[in-house]
Design a protein around this motif. Structure first.
Motif, short mmCIF file in Angstrom:
data_model
loop_
_atom_site.label_atom_id
_atom_site.label_comp_id
_atom_site.label_asym_id
_atom_site.label_seq_id
_atom_site.Cartn_x
_atom_site.Cartn_y
_atom_site.Cartn_z
N MET A 105 29.95 39.21 46.71
CA MET A 105 28.76 39.30 45.86
C MET A 105 27.79 38.17 46.18
N ASP B 208 23.46 39.26 42.54
CA ASP B 208 24.28 40.24 41.83
C ASP B 208 24.65 39.78 40.42
N THR C 132 34.71 43.46 35.69
CA THR C 132 33.77 43.05 36.74
C THR C 132 34.51 42.84 38.05
N VAL D 205 34.16 45.14 41.51
CA VAL D 205 33.80 44.58 42.81
C VAL D 205 34.86 44.94 43.84
N THR E 68 29.46 47.15 37.89
CA THR E 68 29.31 45.70 37.76
C THR E 68 28.12 45.28 36.91
#
Length: 319
Positions: free
Chosen positions: A1, A5, A190, A194, A201
């Motif tokens: 990420m 993000d 979360t 991912v 997310t």
């Protein structure tokens, strides 16, 4: 990420923190406040007059993020439907209780009917519009899925979603408890999103940020409560995220606190009726039992949150 993000986290945190800051004096002025039961935990009587319906601010933070990301991250839409659907039910219940002063809020049959409608809408969108199956990942068996007949999957989904929502609702009885525990659960989803590229997310980060923003005012001693507006919405979020990630069988693990809160009430009521007035626990939901056993509210929140963190690590490992 990448760092961009994490924008949903900071956006929702800022929106909810600012909105809650405005809500506290506004709801206090309008006397939209909490009423504590005389037969409840005596230390809670001092909370009478604390404004409630703070879940409005939580939902506002999530809404802003949803509107920003829903076109590019469409997987968040079913989760948003369940979150806001139950949030609206909670709002109606709170409004009837604290604004119109109808002590019972929504009647049980009305509340159940609305919950069934919202759950049915979510499952229709999930399966018919998004083409998701209701197959579930089996804990402790990497890559294994459980597949049941379609009718049973639907019945099971209704039971899981309604139980989860009510479990989160029961958890909201101590300053900061539901907020802290659910923030941890949102972080878990979360990480799973991912890792598994689940696409949800933005909304899991939005919930995390909103709860952190709300905790600025909801931690002990709370200046505002989330009410059913918040707790039912959070229950919808947990159940919706679990189904989007095909992880409803993980809810009893990561949401052990929700489960034990709900089960404690069932045990208490069943035992009370079977013994004609005797109690299994000192008081339910179970966090009140611990309060009456000498635990302070901060101790309950800390210990329940730590347990949730450990169980989320366990769930991530067995996934």
């Amino acid at each position: 990420m990448s760092w961009t993000d994490f924008f949903p986290l900071f956006i929702s945190f800022g929106v909810t923190a600012v909105a809650t800051g405005f809500l506290v004096p506004f709801l206090t002025k309008k006397k939209v406040d909490q009423t504590e039961r005389v037969e409840g935990v005596k230390s809670h009587l001092k909370k009478a007059g604390t404004p409630t319906m703070g879940g409005i601010a939580i939902l506002l933070g999530i809404l802003v993020v949803t509107l920003i990301y829903m076109r590019t991250k469409i997987a968040i839409i079913p989760v948003a439907i369940l979150t806001f659907g139950f949030g609206i039910i909670g709002f109606l219940d709170d409004f009837l209780k604290v604004v119109l002063h109808r002590s019972d809020g929504l009647y049980p049959k009305q509340k159940l009917a609305l919950e069934i409608v919202v759950t049915a809408l979510f499952l229709w969108v999930l399966t018919s519009r998004f083409g998701y199956s209701l197959d579930m990942i089996v804990p402790f068996h990497t890559g294994a899925y459980i597949v049941w007949p379609r009718w049973f999957e639907i019945v099971f989904a209704f039971l899981v979603i309604l139980a989860t929502v009510n479990g989160v609702n029961f958890t909201d009885g101590v300053d900061g408890l539901a907020s802290s525990v659910t923030a941890v659960v949102a972080i878990f989803f979360t990480c799973m999103s991912v890792w598994m590229q689940g696409g949800i997310t933005p909304i899991t980060l939005a919930v995390t940020g909103s709860l952190l923003g709300f905790l600025l005012f909801n931690a002990n001693p709370a200046k505002i409560f989330m009410g059913d507006t918040g707790s039912l919405a959070l229950g919808g979020f947990v159940a919706g995220s679990a189904y989007m990630m095909r992880m409803p069988l993980y809810i009893p693990i990561i949401g052990f606190i929700y489960a034990i809160e709900l089960v404690s009430v069932v045990i208490q009521v069943t035992y009370f009726k079977a013994t004609h007035g005797k109690r299994f626990f000192k008081m339910t939901p179970i966090h009140h039992h611990f309060e009456l056993s000498g635990w302070s509210e901060p101790q309950i929140v800390t210990r329940f949150t730590i347990l949730t963190i450990l169980l989320c690590f366990l769930a991530a490992k067995i996934g």
